[in-house]
Scaffold this active site. Structure first.
Site, PDB file in Angstrom:
ATOM      1  N   GLU A  14      19.036  30.692  62.601  1.00 24.25           N
ATOM      2  CA  GLU A  14      19.692  29.666  62.112  1.00 24.25           C
ATOM      3  C   GLU A  14      17.663  29.021  62.634  1.00 24.25           C
ATOM      4  OE1 GLU A  14      22.896  27.251  64.569  1.00 24.25           O
ATOM      5  OE2 GLU A  14      23.098  29.331  65.409  1.00 24.25           O
ATOM      6  N   ALA A  68      32.297  37.164  68.320  1.00 20.61           N
ATOM      7  CA  ALA A  68      32.555  37.949  67.181  1.00 20.61           C
ATOM      8  C   ALA A  68      32.025  39.518  67.256  1.00 20.61           C
ATOM      9  CB  ALA A  68      33.378  36.853  65.827  1.00 20.61           C
ATOM     10  N   HIS A 111      31.711  26.473  64.174  1.00 23.20           N
ATOM     11  CA  HIS A 111      30.619  26.424  65.703  1.00 23.20           C
ATOM     12  C   HIS A 111      30.603  24.735  65.622  1.00 23.20           C
ATOM     13  CE1 HIS A 111      29.129  30.395  67.369  1.00 23.20           C
ATOM     14  NE2 HIS A 111      29.557  30.722  66.113  1.00 23.20           N
ATOM     15  N   MET A 129      25.235  39.072  66.265  1.00 26.30           N
ATOM     16  CA  MET A 129      24.463  38.533  65.614  1.00 26.30           C
ATOM     17  C   MET A 129      23.820  37.484  67.453  1.00 26.30           C
ATOM     18  SD  MET A 129      24.941  37.847  62.413  1.00 26.30           S
ATOM     19  CE  MET A 129      25.502  39.020  60.827  1.00 26.30           C
TER      20      MET A 129
HETATM   21  N1  HPA Z   1      27.673  42.421  61.925  1.00 22.64           N
HETATM   22  C1  HPA Z   1      27.177  42.156  62.137  1.00 22.64           C
HETATM   23  N2  HPA Z   1      27.644  40.406  63.913  1.00 22.64           N
HETATM   24  C2  HPA Z   1      29.153  40.398  62.834  1.00 22.64           C
HETATM   25  C3  HPA Z   1      30.091  41.314  62.575  1.00 22.64           C
HETATM   26  C4  HPA Z   1      29.175  42.337  61.506  1.00 22.64           C
HETATM   27  O1  HPA Z   1      29.182  43.219  61.622  1.00 22.64           O
HETATM   28  N3  HPA Z   1      31.672  40.908  62.872  1.00 22.64           N
HETATM   29  C5  HPA Z   1      31.553  39.575  62.971  1.00 22.64           C
HETATM   30  N4  HPA Z   1      29.136  39.109  63.227  1.00 22.64           N
END
Ligand code: HPA
Length: 294
Positions: A93, A121, A68, A224
């Site tokens: 964070e 992601a 980031h 997250m």
């Molecule tokens: N869990 C939580 N956050 C994520 C994951 C995961 O498996 N992969 C990418 N961000």
């Protein structure tokens, strides 16, 4: 519990940040894009860029996570003026859910942004999902939010939105249809999915029992981020499109040797980054100048 004063900027703070940016760029974007882990390359392909480091923008938090960068990039993608957050803020964070979402989203709103495209992601919980799939978010579950960690908690400022905002239309149907159409036209359907995103605060990846719980609750992917920004965006009337890149499969069996890790997340993001950029650019081309239509 009292709502900490420092978590709740006044209207003047948002306005000061918006005015500061407006004085330094002639671009007037209708679309804001939040780049998830490893997906910041999207901002690099904008044309006619004006770039601001987060640390130089009044009142902006700092991004502390690898993957980031921490820049706000104004520019054009497929002729659509947009502003990209190259790096987002997360509660793991140390920021509150308000701090990760209020400033950026409300400043976008004051700048005239109408559409938020949020990328992240995520780990795949749905057994039909593969690593590298793109999931269009149809809906979300915020375990965090259900436990009281809602960024709209505290006094409501009607200049942004109403006290009790509706969330059954959190993800815009028309934008979702355009995204699906774009995916089809780009021949991406073989790795396009739709589903429910579940947010947990992190920073730990989930236990096996937690993954099983989330699956039983109806979640298709877990991450997250995203939910606080979407909540604040819907409160002030922005239309939202959410895109998750499935970077790993959530571990659901005690026989599995798989272990979620940030390096894998970043690696898969790099591999699929180009497809994601193409998809967003194609979609923006479809919006034309008519972002207000819904
Ligand atoms: N869990 C939580 N956050 C994520 C994951 C995961 O498996 N992969 C990418 N961000």
């Amino acid at each position: 519990m009292a709502y900490a004063e420092e978590e709740r900027p006044s209207y003047e703070v948002y306005k000061e940040t918006a005015d500061w940016l407006r004085a330094r760029t002639l671009q007037r974007p209708k679309v804001a894009i939040i780049c998830g882990s490893g997906l910041g390359g999207l901002a690099d392909v904008l044309e006619n860029q004006t770039v601001f480091q987060y640390q130089d923008i009044p009142h902006f938090p700092r991004s502390t996570v690898p993957g980031h960068v921490g820049r706000l990039v104004f520019g054009e993608l497929n002729r659509q003026p947009c502003v990209c957050m190259q790096g987002r803020f997360h509660s793991y964070e140390g920021y509150s859910v308000s701090q990760v979402s209020h400033l950026s989203i409300r400043v976008f709103f004051l700048l005239g942004v109408e559409i938020l495209i949020v990328t992240n992601a995520a780990g795949g919980l749905n057994p039909h999902f593969q690593v590298g799939d793109l999931m269009f978010i149809r809906d979300h579950i915020s375990l965090f939010g259900l436990a009281g960690q809602n960024p709209l908690r505290g006094p409501n400022d009607e200049r942004f939105g109403m006290r009790f905002p509706c969330m059954s239309d959190a993800y815009d149907q028309e934008l979702l249809s355009l995204a699906l159409e774009s995916s089809q036209e780009l021949n991406f359907l073989s790795f396009t999915q739709q589903g429910v995103y579940c947010m947990l605060p992190g920073p730990c990846y989930e236990t096996i029992a937690e993954c099983r719980l989330l699956q039983a609750l109806g979640a298709d992917a877990v991450g997250m981020s995203t939910v606080p920004e979407v909540t604040v965006a819907r409160h002030c009337g922005l239309r939202v499109l959410g895109l998750s890149l499935i970077t790993n499969k959530a571990v659901l069996s005690y026989n599995s040797q798989e272990k979620a890790n940030h390096e894998e997340v970043l690696h898969v993001s790099v591999v699929r980054a180009e497809a994601l950029q193409k998809l967003v650019a194609h979609l923006l081309g479809k919006l034309g100048g008519n972002t207000s239509s819904s």
